[in-house]
Design an enzyme around this catalytic site. Structure first.
Site, mmCIF file in Angstrom:
data_model
loop_
_atom_site.group_PDB
_atom_site.id
_atom_site.type_symbol
_atom_site.label_atom_id
_atom_site.label_comp_id
_atom_site.label_asym_id
_atom_site.label_seq_id
_atom_site.Cartn_x
_atom_site.Cartn_y
_atom_site.Cartn_z
ATOM 1 N N HIS A 14 -1.192 7.189 -2.853
ATOM 2 C CA HIS A 14 -0.444 6.017 -2.401
ATOM 3 C C HIS A 14 1.025 6.233 -2.744
ATOM 4 C CE1 HIS A 14 1.551 2.259 -3.891
ATOM 5 N NE2 HIS A 14 1.313 1.913 -2.640
ATOM 6 N N VAL A 27 8.122 2.878 -0.847
ATOM 7 C CA VAL A 27 9.565 2.758 -1.103
ATOM 8 C C VAL A 27 10.034 1.496 -0.399
ATOM 9 C CG1 VAL A 27 10.157 5.164 -1.580
ATOM 10 C CG2 VAL A 27 9.921 4.432 0.791
ATOM 11 N N HIS A 32 2.422 15.244 -12.057
ATOM 12 C CA HIS A 32 3.354 14.650 -13.003
ATOM 13 C C HIS A 32 4.584 15.527 -13.233
ATOM 14 C CE1 HIS A 32 1.584 10.857 -14.343
ATOM 15 N NE2 HIS A 32 0.434 11.409 -14.003
ATOM 16 N N HIS A 88 -6.637 8.247 2.544
ATOM 17 C CA HIS A 88 -8.035 8.381 2.136
ATOM 18 C C HIS A 88 -8.600 9.660 2.762
ATOM 19 C CE1 HIS A 88 -8.250 4.458 0.234
ATOM 20 N NE2 HIS A 88 -7.689 3.920 1.286
ATOM 21 N N ARG A 126 1.474 -9.530 8.767
ATOM 22 C CA ARG A 126 0.430 -9.116 9.696
ATOM 23 C C ARG A 126 -0.738 -8.512 8.913
ATOM 24 N NH1 ARG A 126 -0.562 -4.235 12.889
ATOM 25 N NH2 ARG A 126 -1.479 -4.797 14.895
#
Length: 304
Positions: free
Chosen positions: A109, A112, A148, A99, A263
């Site tokens: 974002h 993997v 892209h 952010h 968590r």
């Protein structure tokens, strides 16, 4: 799939990849370093969550590694593969959510991951997943084409059909059904990948991980010094509200973590430190804010 798998090699790569990403964002930010939080999970496994806060470039950057085990796959992991319900599992991955401070730098974002499902004396079933996507507040066609282009180049060695397939999957996955609105401009999304065999699938995972940094860091460098004011900041917080809605309602990773007893602090690191909601707000016609909805928040071929 019964092919020979090397779980330790995947774990080693993921730990190294986390270190690589952390180092890259520390260099880009120039002011802050990451706080590193090692944690253990009572049900099995643990991880390391790295958070950078209040930086010069990044308001919050989270890079989390986890390697957890459990006696039963959660519903989010078996919704598309009900035959795996009830199997024990081992899951590992790196998740990244960035952010930025400047509204002209898009949120990004990447993920993997590798999962294995076990059942008594049967061979394990394994698969890779992940991808990367971009969520701008202010759209730039130059940035979208570049993002892209890198995504296409990542996929090219694995077949001409791979980028169109995973680009389409990304457009469909990162979509807020209740808003009838894409989260951003997409990128790549893949899951359940095992048909190429372990080594080639693992190679693709590593290509996606490296491609994320190649795609994102030049955009950050291009936009981070763009002047902005209260109007742009206000719109950034409004758009972050959409990001929160997606992550809490639809995101498989969030659901998997919460349903498997993960968590909470590490799972919810994807949420921005500040966000804003307005009742039934619409941007004024002809503004840059309206252009985001009209030109960017819709699936399209960015390579033409």
């Amino acid at each position: 799939m019964t092919a020979q798998i090397d779980v330790q090699a995947v774990r080693d790569y993921l730990r190294q990849y986390q270190d690589q990403v952390v180092a890259a964002f520390v260099r880009e930010d120039g002011r802050r370093s990451f706080h590193m939080d090692e944690w253990r999970r009572n049900e099995g496994g643990g991880g390391r969550t790295c958070i950078l806060s209040d930086g010069a470039v990044f308001e919050q950057a989270g890079v989390g590694f986890s390697h957890v085990t459990g006696g039963q796959l959660p519903p989010s992991a078996t919704a598309r593969r009900p035959q795996l319900a009830g199997r024990a599992f081992e899951a590992m991955g790196v998740s990244i959510v960035i952010h930025p401070c400047n509204p002209y730098v898009p949120t990004s974002h990447a993920n993997v991951r590798f999962l294995i499902a076990h059942h008594e004396n049967e061979p394990p079933i394994w698969w890779f997943g992940g991808g990367f996507d971009l969520t701008p507040c202010y759209g730039f066609e130059e940035d979208a084409r570049f993002w892209h282009t890198v995504a296409r180049d990542v996929c090219a060695p694995f077949g001409a059909e791979v980028y169109p397939r995973y680009k389409k999957w990304c457009d469909e996955y990162f979509y807020l059904q209740h808003r009838q609105e894409p989260r951003g401009i997409g990128g790549l999304f893949f899951d359940d990948l095992n048909e190429w065999g372990f080594e080639r699938c693992f190679d693709f995972l590593r290509a996606v991980g490296g491609g994320y940094l190649k795609a994102y860091l030049p955009i950050v460098a291009r936009r981070k010094n763009t002047p902005f004011g209260e109007r742009e900041r206000d719109f950034q917080l409004y758009r972050r509200g959409r990001y929160v809605e997606f992550n809490l309602i639809y995101d498989r990773g969030t659901l998997f973590g919460l349903q498997s007893g993960g968590r909470a602090e590490s799972i919810l690191m994807s949420l921005p430190p500040q966000a804003r909601w307005r009742y039934n707000w619409r941007p004024a016609a002809g503004t840059a804010e309206a252009e985001l909805h009209e030109k960017f928040l819709r699936p399209r071929d960015w390579l033409q």
